[in-house]
Structures are given as C-alpha cells and as structure tokens.
Design an enzyme around this catalytic site. Structure first.
Site, short mmCIF file in Angstrom:
data_model
loop_
_atom_site.label_atom_id
_atom_site.label_comp_id
_atom_site.label_asym_id
_atom_site.label_seq_id
_atom_site.Cartn_x
_atom_site.Cartn_y
_atom_site.Cartn_z
N CYS A 7 0.87 -1.19 0.00
CA CYS A 7 0.00 0.00 0.00
C CYS A 7 0.90 1.23 0.00
O CYS A 7 2.07 1.14 -0.40
CB CYS A 7 -0.97 -0.03 1.18
N ARG A 13 -3.28 -0.73 5.35
CA ARG A 13 -3.85 -1.80 4.52
C ARG A 13 -2.91 -2.98 4.31
O ARG A 13 -3.31 -4.13 4.53
CB ARG A 13 -4.30 -1.23 3.16
N ASP A 124 -8.22 3.67 1.13
CA ASP A 124 -7.28 4.14 2.15
C ASP A 124 -8.08 4.61 3.37
O ASP A 124 -8.88 5.54 3.26
CB ASP A 124 -6.48 5.30 1.55
P1 4NP Z 1 -1.79 2.75 4.12
O1 4NP Z 1 -2.47 4.07 4.71
O2 4NP Z 1 -1.25 3.11 2.76
O3 4NP Z 1 -2.93 1.79 4.04
O4 4NP Z 1 -0.71 2.34 5.11
C1 4NP Z 1 -1.82 5.30 4.77
C2 4NP Z 1 -0.90 5.53 5.78
C3 4NP Z 1 -0.29 6.77 5.87
C4 4NP Z 1 -0.59 7.76 4.95
C5 4NP Z 1 -1.50 7.51 3.93
C6 4NP Z 1 -2.11 6.27 3.85
N1 4NP Z 1 0.01 9.02 5.06
O5 4NP Z 1 -0.31 9.91 4.25
O6 4NP Z 1 0.88 9.24 5.96
#
Ligand code: 4NP
Length: 158
Positions: A7, A13, A124
């Site tokens: 991800c 995720r 997300d």
């Molecule tokens: P992930 O979620 O891609 O599912 O781990 C996110 C975690 C952090 C961020 C964006 C999405 N961020 O912008 O820091």
C-alpha cells in the site's frame, strides 16, 4: 510461494493483508509453504508499527499486528516475490513504474482475488472514520480466501 502486499504507507492496509493472509494460510493451508511480507510505496512511516486504529480493529478479529514494522518497497522485492499485490490502482501504477519488465506480471491488484466484493481497490482508511478499518478487514478477508484458492490451484498445476 512468496507474496508481498503493498500500500502507500505500510501502516494500515498492507500490514493488515500480511497479518490476515498469514493467519488464513496457517489455518486453512498448513500443507502449503507460503511466505508473506508487506511494504509501502512511500517511506513516510519506515520503522513504525501499524496505525493504532489498524492494530485495534485487527485485534478484535483475532489478528495480532503489533510486531509488524513499516518498510518501503525495494528493487530486490521484484525478484524475490512471486506475487506483489497492490491495494489500489495508485500503488499498482507506482509498482509498475518500478518493476523490471520480466517481473511485471507478478504485480497485480489484491482484489482480483475477491471477485464478489463489488470493488477493485481497498480504500485508504487513514483519513476516514473507524468504519473504514472494518471495511478494509472485510475486503482483505474476502481476498485472502480467494488468493488461497488461487495458490492451491497453482500448487496443483506445478
Ligand atoms: P496505508 O495508509 O497506505 O494503508 O498504510 C496510509 C498511511 C499513511 C498515509 C497515507 C495512507 N500518510 O499519508 O501518511
């Protein structure tokens, strides 16, 4: 078989997919040798544990995510993993840009394995409410079952 889930941040995720699929494979396919890991296309959270909201919602369904730590996708991942499964199209595209040509077919959307889910991307949950984390788990549990069936067929064909 080696599977890498990917991800953006590797704190919501893809570590959920790592923990859920590891548990599903251990429970339903102890005969298959499957290695699982996860990584992010962005390096904002390198070394961090999963988001506390992710840990809490996974814990309620019996998955322990507390030992996991975020890392970023590395060039060697494209050689090491048989399947590199992106949570959404943005990450799929980031992976396709980085994948050497001979590894391109290993890079796919995880929800290809959840044909009945009605969606093709795991949304997300980072900036949303608590329901987002439950939806992530629902989609990932469905795709994990589908992925396991796919790996069984691959193992039989090999
Ligand atoms: P992930 O979620 O891609 O599912 O781990 C996110 C975690 C952090 C961020 C964006 C999405 N961020 O912008 O820091």
């Amino acid at each position: 078989m080696k599977i890498l889930f990917v991800c953006l941040g590797n704190i919501c995720r893809s570590p959920t997919a790592e923990a859920v699929f590891r548990a599903v494979a251990a429970r339903d396919a102890p005969d298959l040798t499957i290695e699982v890991d996860s990584a992010g296309t962005a390096g904002y959270h390198i070394g961090s544990p999963p988001d506390p909201r992710t840990i809490a919602s996974a814990h309620r369904r019996g998955y322990d995510m507390s030992p996991l730590r975020a890392r970023v996708v590395e060039p060697s991942d494209f050689e090491l993993y048989d399947l590199i499964l992106a949570m959404d199209r943005e990450n799929l595209s980031a992976l396709h840009q980085r994948a050497p040509a001979h590894t391109r077919e290993r890079v796919r959307l995880f929800l290809e394995f959840a044909a009945d889910a009605g969606v093709t991307e795991v949304p997300d949950p980072y900036y949303g409410g608590p329901n987002g984390f439950e939806e992530v788990l629902d989609l990932i549990e469905a795709a994990s079952n589908g992925l396991l069936q796919h790996l069984r067929q691959r193992a039989r064909a090999a």
